[in-house]
Structure formats: C-alpha cells, structure tokens
Design a protein around this motif. Structure first.
Motif, PDB file in Angstrom:
ATOM      1  N   CYS A 430       0.816  -1.218   0.000  1.00 14.37           N
ATOM      2  CA  CYS A 430       0.000   0.000   0.000  1.00 14.37           C
ATOM      3  C   CYS A 430       0.851   1.271   0.000  1.00 14.37           C
ATOM      4  O   CYS A 430       0.362   2.351  -0.314  1.00 14.37           O
ATOM      5  CB  CYS A 430      -0.918  -0.005   1.224  1.00 14.37           C
ATOM      6  N   CYS A 435       2.880  -0.139   7.657  1.00 21.01           N
ATOM      7  CA  CYS A 435       2.551  -1.431   7.072  1.00 21.01           C
ATOM      8  C   CYS A 435       3.814  -2.133   6.556  1.00 21.01           C
ATOM      9  O   CYS A 435       3.987  -3.340   6.759  1.00 21.01           O
ATOM     10  CB  CYS A 435       1.545  -1.216   5.949  1.00 21.01           C
ATOM     11  N   CYS A 464      -2.898  -4.845  -0.814  1.00 20.89           N
ATOM     12  CA  CYS A 464      -1.751  -5.039   0.075  1.00 20.89           C
ATOM     13  C   CYS A 464      -2.082  -6.240   0.960  1.00 20.89           C
ATOM     14  O   CYS A 464      -3.108  -6.231   1.651  1.00 20.89           O
ATOM     15  CB  CYS A 464      -1.536  -3.780   0.917  1.00 20.89           C
ATOM     16  N   CYS A 467      -2.551  -5.229   4.998  1.00 20.95           N
ATOM     17  CA  CYS A 467      -3.625  -4.380   5.530  1.00 20.95           C
ATOM     18  C   CYS A 467      -4.902  -4.453   4.700  1.00 20.95           C
ATOM     19  O   CYS A 467      -5.944  -3.975   5.118  1.00 20.95           O
ATOM     20  CB  CYS A 467      -3.156  -2.939   5.628  1.00 20.95           C
ATOM     21  N   ARG A 469      -5.618  -2.851   2.063  1.00 19.66           N
ATOM     22  CA  ARG A 469      -5.885  -1.649   1.259  1.00 19.66           C
ATOM     23  C   ARG A 469      -5.386  -1.830  -0.172  1.00 19.66           C
ATOM     24  O   ARG A 469      -4.645  -2.774  -0.459  1.00 19.66           O
ATOM     25  CB  ARG A 469      -5.177  -0.438   1.889  1.00 19.66           C
TER      26      ARG A 469
HETATM   27 ZN   LIG Z   1      -0.530  -2.186   3.628  1.00 21.20          ZN
END
Ligand SMILES: [Zn+2]
Length: 481
Positions: A430, A435, A464, A467, A469
C-alpha cells in the motif's frame, strides 16, 4: 576447498571465509576485529576494479580529490538526520598525546561532513556547476553486527565516494542517471547481474531525499548491496551553506548527489562466480589471465619450457596478461590446483607431444573444459575464450538471479520463499511506512524498496496482503548481508 558446492550453498559463510584466505585475498588475523589485511593477490584484483572506476570517473568529468580522514565534531553536527544516522558507529579521537582535545575529532564514516564545508568555499557561481569530485579512501564504522571480510567491516579500506553539486533538482537527477549508467558498465565488467531498488523512507541514507541501492544475489539466497546513489536535494547545502550566484545575481542553494561503492564489489565477484575449486575471476580483473604450465618428461628431446616461454611472450605481446609457471620443485598437478584456487581464467599445458605436434592444451576455469589448439592459432583462441568466459559468467549469474526473484500475492507465499531457497520476494504494498515495517517483522526480511526506474514499481488492481488496502507499489523483500 574443504567445503564443497552442495554444502556451500547452505554453508556459504564457511566456504567464503576459507576462500578469502586460501586464495590470498585477505588475512583476517590482524588483532583489531573487523579490520583485515589486504594480501598482494587480493589487492591486485581490487586495483583492477579501481582502475576501471578511475577511468569511468575521468570519462564522465569527475575530478579526484583526497580529504583528511579526521572530521571535527563541530562540522559533523551540522546536518541533524546525518548525525542521528551515524553517531552510533563513529570512532572518536578524544586526546592528542596526554591532553584532551578541545574539539573532538572523528574518523570519517563517510565524507559528506568533511567535504561540504569546503564545497561552500569552492562553489561560488553558476559557472562552477556541475561540480563533480570523487575519492577512494578508508572509512571507519563501528559495526555491531557480525563482521565478515570485504562485506561487513569496521575499516572499509577501498570506499569509493563521488560527490556532486548542481544548479537544480533536474540536473541532480541527470547525475543519478549517469551514476546508474556507470554502475551498469562496471557490473558488466565484473559479469555481475543486479537489481536496483528505491529504498523505503525509513532506510534511506541519513540526510538524503531518496536513496537507490543496487543488489546482487549471493549463493545462499541473501542479497548484497554493492552500490548506492543518493539525491540529497538541498538538505546538506542548507546545513553547510553551499550557495551559488545565478545568472540573474540571485543566490541559490546547490542540489547534491552521492554515489558509493566499496570492496564489496570483490566479495560479490568471489561469491557469485566461485565454485568448489576456488575463485573464478572474470578475465577483465584477473591479474593473470593465462597461466602456461610446461610438463617436461625425462629423456624427451623436446624443450617444453622454451616452447612454453615462447607462448607466454606471444600472449604478452598481444596484450594478454600471461604467466609462465616454470617452478621445478612443484609438480604440475599441484600447480593446476593452485591456479584454479586463484581463479586464473585460462591454463595452457604443454608437454613433449604438444611441442612435437605444434599444439597446446587449453583449460577453461569457468567450465573446467579442455581443448587442443594449434600453436599458431593460440592467440586468437585465447581472445575468443576470454570473451566466452565473460559471457558464460554473466549468463550463469543472471539465470541464478532471475530464478531467485519471485512475485507473490500473499504473505504465506512470501514466507515459504524465505523458508526454502530464499531469494527476493516481490509483493504488492500500500506504500504506508507502518505497514511496510510490519511486513518486515512478519517475514523476518528487509524491504529492499520498490523497483527502479519507478515505472517498474507501479501496480494496479491488487491488494496489500498485510492491511487489505489498495496496493500502490511492488515492494521487494529479502534477507540481506
Ligand atoms: Zn498495507
């Protein structure tokens, strides 16, 4: 070599440490930990690498300088991020004789803070730019991790650093492109395939706007950084007051870059091309490219030593680095073993039968193949074999590198790579620092960064894996040296 190939891919360290000494590269027994002695043969190889770098610097209009190794504490403290990044590994000089120094001195860990107060005196006007200098010197870093010859040391004795100053960001970017081109030529000269990554912000050079790192793949699947390029923007220029007068009479801070390499280049050559029998040197940097070994027989009417000497003379006249091994007291088998250990690319053997037939036996170090060549075609054959060896070394290493880069979509797949034969994992990311740092923890690997040039790092339609996202980049992870 005591450690054999099937073993050294797993126990690479053991193989490497043995080779450093048996091939005559360095002696590790010096009584300061992390500081080793260059032996004559190792130094000769390193000088060939340095010669190429000097020539490239000349070709691209960099001037050589030599700065003192000592930096006053007051200069070192001017750029805040830079001090924070290095203060834990600096060696200090606190006394002169019996008296404490008023201003402490440090042994340079790198030369930004030594050079830039001088740059502010030397750079006055737009006509002084671009300003491009370099040096190859010793630098000192108190490494707390396990030390390893040529790779992680407390005295980097052949540290190459180029420092440049420019009118604007665009010209500094042009310099980074030139550095990458120089690096590419050097890597080809050493038959080393590599990848370039843009380091994540948390791992860039202290004080840099961004950092690029060039990595090679070691036999154990870990990566070794062998070159770095940094764009500093105006960060150091502002701290060290490096200003120039523009055409319109204004005063602007210069933009700066650096480009760094070291004896790690030789470590990469040793590790990547070497085998069970020892070093395998690219002919470009081999102090001896061809060793000629006469194999005399008692009662033979032919003078093999004279014949061998004639071959050496002819090769030398053709500009090939040839050596005659006519030591009486050592048997040919022992000589073959020694020269293989030292990585000499080609060996020519001549016995009475070769003299009689006007021929010679030629053996390649990279493949250990032997062939019989007619005496009068020998020089051309050697030239062709030198090119063939360079090509084979490069292709072999490129195949190894490419087969150790794996693109995956999940952390589970990535973990499997690191449990197995390792290598580099490319994974969607991401772009968030928190992260990225967590992924480093989960994978127990380092983020090398995102592929460079940046077009190669863009990704769409992926998540990602940490996470969930939207992923913005491809990120590379590896276990590193
Ligand atoms: Zn991430």
């Amino acid at each position: 070599m005591k450690v054999k190939r099937e073993k050294w891919q797993k126990e690479f360290s053991e193989w490497y440490n043995e080779l450093i000494e048996t091939a005559g590269i360095q002696d590790k027994r010096y009584p300061v930990k992390g500081m080793n002695i260059w032996l004559p043969y190792g130094l000769k190889i390193m000088r060939k690498i340095e010669r190429f770098i000097h020539d490239e610097m000349e070709r691209t209009n960099h001037e050589e300088v030599l700065f003192p190794a000592l930096i006053p504490e007051t200069e070192f403290q001017k750029e805040a991020e830079h001090i924070a990044g290095f203060e834990g590994e600096v060696y200090w000089i606190t006394h002169a004789g019996l008296n404490p120094l008023e201003i402490k001195l440090l042994l340079r860990p790198t030369s930004e803070t030594a050079m830039y107060s001088m740059f502010s005196l030397w750079i006055r006007n737009h006509a002084d730019l671009p300003f491009k200098v370099y040096q190859i010197v010793n630098v000192y870093r108190y490494e707390t991790k396990h030390t390893r010859p040529l790779i992680r040391v407390r005295e980097i004795s052949r540290f190459f650093e180029a420092h440049t100053a420019h009118r604007d960001f665009e010209d500094a970017e042009r310099q980074i492109r030139e550095d990458l081109e120089i690096f590419d030529r050097l890597a080809k000269f050493l038959a080393l395939p590599y990848i370039v990554s843009k380091r994540p912000d948390w791992d860039k050079f202290p004080g840099a706007f961004y950092s690029l790192g060039a990595e090679v793949m070691m036999p154990d699947g870990r990566t070794l950084q062998i070159g770095t390029m940094h764009n500093y923007k105006q960060n150091f220029a502002k701290a060290y007051n490096i200003k120039y007068e523009t055409e319109t009479g204004d005063h602007e801070y210069a933009h700066q870059t650096t480009f760094g390499m070291s004896e790690r280049l030789l470590a990469a050559v040793m590790a990547i091309h070497g085998d069970d029998n020892g070093l395998v040197l690219p002919p470009t940097i081999a102090p001896i490219q061809v060793v000629v070994v006469p194999i005399p027989k008692k009662d033979s009417p032919y003078d093999v030593v004279a014949y061998a000497r004639g071959i050496v003379e002819e090769l030398k006249n053709a500009g090939i680095r040839a050596h005659l091994d006519d030591r009486d007291e050592i048997r040919p088998g022992r000589k073959f073993y020694e020269w293989e250990l030292k990585g000499v690319p080609l060996r020519i053997e001549v016995g009475p039968r070769d003299v009689e037939g006007g021929k010679a036996v030629i053996a390649r170090r990279d493949t250990l193949e032997k062939s019989v060549i007619e005496r009068e075609k020998l020089v051309d054959a050697v030239r062709e074999l030198i090119d063939a060896i360079m090509e084979n070394l490069y292709n072999r290493a490129k195949e190894f590198l490419e087969s150790h880069i794996k693109r995956v979509d999940s952390l589970e797949e990535a973990k499997k790579v690191f449990e197995g034969r390792r290598g580099i994992v490319e994974i969607p990311w991401c772009g968030e620092e928190s992260c990225g740092l967590e992924m480093e923890e989960v994978l127990d690997a380092k983020m090398l960064g995102t592929p460079y040039p940046e077009e190669k790092a863009k990704i769409e339609g992926k998540k990602c894996p940490h996470c969930g996202r939207e992923a913005k980049f491809i990120a590379r992870f590896a276990r590193t040296y």
